[in-house]
Design an enzyme around this catalytic site. Structure first.
Site, PDB file in Angstrom:
ATOM      1  N   ASP A 225      -7.814   0.427  -8.884  1.00 53.87           N
ATOM      2  CA  ASP A 225      -7.210  -0.191  -8.629  1.00 53.87           C
ATOM      3  C   ASP A 225      -6.131  -0.396  -9.567  1.00 53.87           C
ATOM      4  O   ASP A 225      -6.085   0.199 -10.988  1.00 53.87           O
ATOM      5  CB  ASP A 225      -8.015  -1.939  -9.508  1.00 53.87           C
ATOM      6  N   ASP A 380      -9.743 -10.312   1.366  1.00 54.56           N
ATOM      7  CA  ASP A 380      -9.730 -10.216   0.824  1.00 54.56           C
ATOM      8  C   ASP A 380     -10.845 -11.809   1.013  1.00 54.56           C
ATOM      9  O   ASP A 380     -10.026 -12.558   0.903  1.00 54.56           O
ATOM     10  CB  ASP A 380      -8.875 -10.035   0.053  1.00 54.56           C
TER      11      ASP A 380
HETATM   12  O1  1PR Z   1      -2.348  -6.734   0.857  1.00 57.29           O
HETATM   13  O2  1PR Z   1      -2.151  -4.796   1.892  1.00 57.29           O
HETATM   14  O3  1PR Z   1      -0.190  -5.004  -0.067  1.00 57.29           O
HETATM   15  O4  1PR Z   1      -2.527  -4.770  -0.582  1.00 57.29           O
HETATM   16  C1  1PR Z   1      -2.907  -4.575  -1.458  1.00 57.29           C
HETATM   17  C2  1PR Z   1      -5.158  -4.373  -1.909  1.00 57.29           C
HETATM   18  O5  1PR Z   1      -4.976  -5.060  -2.908  1.00 57.29           O
HETATM   19  C3  1PR Z   1      -5.796  -5.256  -0.804  1.00 57.29           C
HETATM   20  O6  1PR Z   1      -6.642  -4.185  -0.950  1.00 57.29           O
HETATM   21  C4  1PR Z   1      -6.080  -6.194  -2.120  1.00 57.29           C
HETATM   22  O7  1PR Z   1      -7.707  -5.981  -1.848  1.00 57.29           O
HETATM   23  C5  1PR Z   1      -6.362  -5.639  -3.723  1.00 57.29           C
HETATM   24  N1  1PR Z   1      -5.940  -6.324  -4.556  1.00 57.29           N
HETATM   25  C6  1PR Z   1      -4.891  -7.070  -4.491  1.00 57.29           C
HETATM   26  N2  1PR Z   1      -5.323  -7.513  -5.554  1.00 57.29           N
HETATM   27  C7  1PR Z   1      -6.233  -7.856  -6.281  1.00 57.29           C
HETATM   28  C8  1PR Z   1      -6.765  -8.261  -7.699  1.00 57.29           C
HETATM   29  O8  1PR Z   1      -7.879  -7.789  -7.551  1.00 57.29           O
HETATM   30  N3  1PR Z   1      -6.555  -8.512  -7.979  1.00 57.29           N
HETATM   31  N4  1PR Z   1      -7.936  -5.549  -6.065  1.00 57.29           N
HETATM   32  C9  1PR Z   1      -7.007  -6.730  -5.849  1.00 57.29           C
HETATM   33  C10 1PR Z   1      -8.851  -5.819  -4.890  1.00 57.29           C
HETATM   34  C11 1PR Z   1     -11.207  -5.553  -5.011  1.00 57.29           C
HETATM   35  C12 1PR Z   1     -12.086  -4.464  -4.861  1.00 57.29           C
HETATM   36  C13 1PR Z   1     -12.476  -3.777  -6.095  1.00 57.29           C
HETATM   37  C14 1PR Z   1     -13.569  -4.945  -5.696  1.00 57.29           C
HETATM   38  C15 1PR Z   1     -15.336  -3.740  -6.560  1.00 57.29           C
HETATM   39  N5  1PR Z   1      -9.734  -5.506  -5.657  1.00 57.29           N
HETATM   40  O9  1PR Z   1     -10.281  -3.559  -4.561  1.00 57.29           O
HETATM   41  O10 1PR Z   1     -12.367  -2.285  -6.051  1.00 57.29           O
HETATM   42  O11 1PR Z   1     -13.891  -5.892  -6.081  1.00 57.29           O
HETATM   43  O12 1PR Z   1     -15.297  -4.459  -7.805  1.00 57.29           O
HETATM   44  P1  1PR Z   1     -16.625  -4.269  -8.699  1.00 57.29           P
HETATM   45  O13 1PR Z   1     -17.537  -3.604  -7.820  1.00 57.29           O
HETATM   46  O14 1PR Z   1     -15.874  -4.085 -10.076  1.00 57.29           O
HETATM   47  O15 1PR Z   1     -16.892  -5.484  -7.771  1.00 57.29           O
HETATM   48  P2  1PR Z   1      -1.970  -5.002   0.518  1.00 57.29           P
END
Ligand code: 1PR
Length: 526
Positions: A225, A380
């Protein structure tokens, strides 16, 4: 050594160029028909679909010189569609003539497994070849396709692979070789094949080990991320239930390119970058992210996915950009797949409102040009508990993890803008509709589990993977090797993605893969 690269302008050839350059080749694009016949070695990485490639080759006047080059039996390497177009025609584009260099047709997989066939599978050599020099026979290669070649002449087959049926995964005839898999995305084994093609030295050999049956590996994906930290530097961050701040500051887990390269070296099967503030900042104005992708793709030879901000956009000066333009910029910078998050939710809302597809959504436009395998949908979701299924119209499951007030039922509500806003769409419906619109894979996060180390939400993953026939990537919550084993044995997930566990070095990828192999899960050991 010089290599001419047949780029007919439809897709991402950057990864092939990067791999050939890493091996010391001087790569020149074929710009005019005459460049084909003057080539010493010709590489043809096909991207898109059978019909669009043949149209592009015809429009550019490449068909006749290409046929002539192949008739003269000169060094040629076709990759993926660059293999398929050598045949007479394809079920993908009925009525469109292929190059017809070899008799036979291209058929669609009709198997009970997920289609496209995506991931790392083995090869069974059918005859000796120089390409096999230095291989043990147990390597796996990266495949991504819904169609396979069915040559009329069985002697043409160089390798075969099993996926619900046995299909021809490479052909060789004289100096012409063509592979269904992507050597440029197949780590060290793929680079070895490319090196063998370039050097053209030595005797044809068979690898020491020939498998009886090949098996698709479960994929381990490292997720990064990415966002700017409080000083404005682009960093890999990690959230806890999507909150990436600790003590008010953005968590900094490392530098994006270096971390991606480390995971590649350790044997990650894919790398995913999520530009997590892409919904706020327009990616095409976010040059550092494109630069990260460019630099990563020069050093990382496994598939790269990028997500964040893929949608139509109008900037302050009133200039409009389509989602397809954003995706194209990502592909040009070295991505193999794009991942669509928030926009997928809006698209499905629109689909449900109008009772069908609009025909011009990002999912449809990008998959039409780059193929469905290039479009990942990132979901999500959050659990929504209900006392009884009649409380909601959304598909409900009976859960083993009761809600805060003892509720026994829940559904999975989709969110947008990085989990900040919940919408009236559920994850199962979202996945189904996106598959229908042309998505090739589902990346299934869970806000409840993200960063918790509690393990994947198996109920969520099972509910979604039962509803679609495209591959589902389980994500969020991995805290131990057992969690990966659990998700592969108790759900239909084909890949497991993790972030925190790798960034914090709690589990390293080689040890994780050895553990899974010992437990009988098919994985690729790099
Ligand atoms: O909505 O098309 O602009 O895409 C945004 C992208 O960014 C989406 O794929 C969304 O999942 C991701 N995202 C947005 N905000 C966050 C955040 O964390 N604040 N990350 C985010 C999502 C989830 C996974 C993470 C897993 C594994 N993070 O990427 O890597 O949950 O984590 P873990 O193994 O530590 O539990 P758009």
């Amino acid at each position: 050594m010089k290599v001419a690269l047949l780029d007919y302008g439809a897709g991402n050839v950057r990864s092939v160029i990067n791999a050939l350059r890493a091996l010391g080749a001087e790569v020149r694009p074929v710009k005019r028909p005459e460049d084909i016949l003057s080539a010493e070695r010709l590489v043809f990485p096909g991207v898109g679909n059978f019909g669009s490639i043949m149209r592009a080759l015809n429009e550019k006047g490449f068909v006749e010189p290409l046929r002539e080059y192949l008739r003269q039996n000169r060094p040629f390497l076709g990759i993926c569609l660059g293999l398929q177009v050598l045949f007479e025609g394809s079920e993908e584009a009925p009525g469109v003539a292929g190059l017809s260099v070899f008799p036979g047709f291209v058929r669609r997989f009709r198997v009970s497994l997920s289609v496209p066939h995506i991931g790392w599978n083995g090869i069974k050599p059918a005859k000796p070849s120089r390409l096999f020099r230095g291989l043990s026979g147990e390597e796996k290669f990266y495949f991504v396709h819904s169609y396979y070649v069915d040559p009329a002449d069985p002697a043409l087959a160089l390798t075969r692979t099993d996926y619900g049926l046995e299909f021809v995964s490479a052909v060789e005839s004289g100096n012409i070789v063509a592979l269904q898999f992507h050597p440029e995305k197949s780590g060290p084994a793929g680079l070895k094949i490319l090196e063998n093609f370039l050097s053209r030295e030595g005797e044809a050999v068979l690898p020491p080990r020939i498998l009886e049956k090949t098996q698709l590996a479960k994929r381990i994906i490292a997720c990064l991320d990415v966002r700017s930290d409080d000083e404005g530097r682009l960093v890999v961050t990690k959230g806890l239930q999507y909150d990436v701040r600790e003590g008010g500051r953005v968590r900094d887990m490392g530098a994006p390119v270096e971390l991606a390269h480390l995971y590649f070296q350790e044997g990650a099967d894919e790398i995913t970058f999520l530009n997590i503030t892409g919904f706020r900042h327009f990616p095409l104005k976010d040059q550092p992210m494109l630069e990260v992708l460019r630099r990563t793709s020069e050093r990382v030879f496994v598939p790269l996915t990028i997500g964040g901000g893929i949608r139509d956009f109008t900037d302050r000066d009133g200039r409009s950009y389509s989602a397809l333009e954003v995706a194209s910029a990502y592909f040009r910078a070295g991505a193999d797949k794009v991942s669509i998050g928030s926009d997928a939710v809006y698209i499905v809302e629109d689909y449900l409102r109008r009772g069908g597809a609009s025909g011009n959504s990002s999912i449809e436009t990008i998959s039409r040009v780059y193929g469905r395998q290039a479009v990942v949908i990132s979901i999500d979701p959050k659990r929504r508990y209900v006392k009884s299924p009649s409380e909601t119209e959304h598909p409900v499951i009976e859960t083993e993890i009761p809600g805060p007030n003892g509720e026994r039922y829940c559904w999975f509500q989709c969110t947008v803008k990085g989990g900040r806003e919940a919408r009236d769409v559920d994850a199962v419906t979202l996945a189904r509709v996106c598959e229908e619109l042309g998505a090739g894979e589902i990346l299934l996060n869970s806000i409840d589990r993200d960063g918790t180390n509690l393990g994947y939400d198996l109920e969520l993953i099972q509910a979604v993977s039962e509803a679609v026939s495209i591959p589902v990537i389980a994500s969020s919550g991995a805290g131990s090797p057992e969690h990966f084993y659990e998700v592969f044995t108790r759900t239909r997930a084909e890949a497991a993605l993790a972030a925190g566990i790798f960034h914090r070095r709690e589990v390293e990828i080689p040890a994780l893969k050895r553990y899974l192999r010992e437990k009988g899960i098919e994985v690729r050991l790099a």
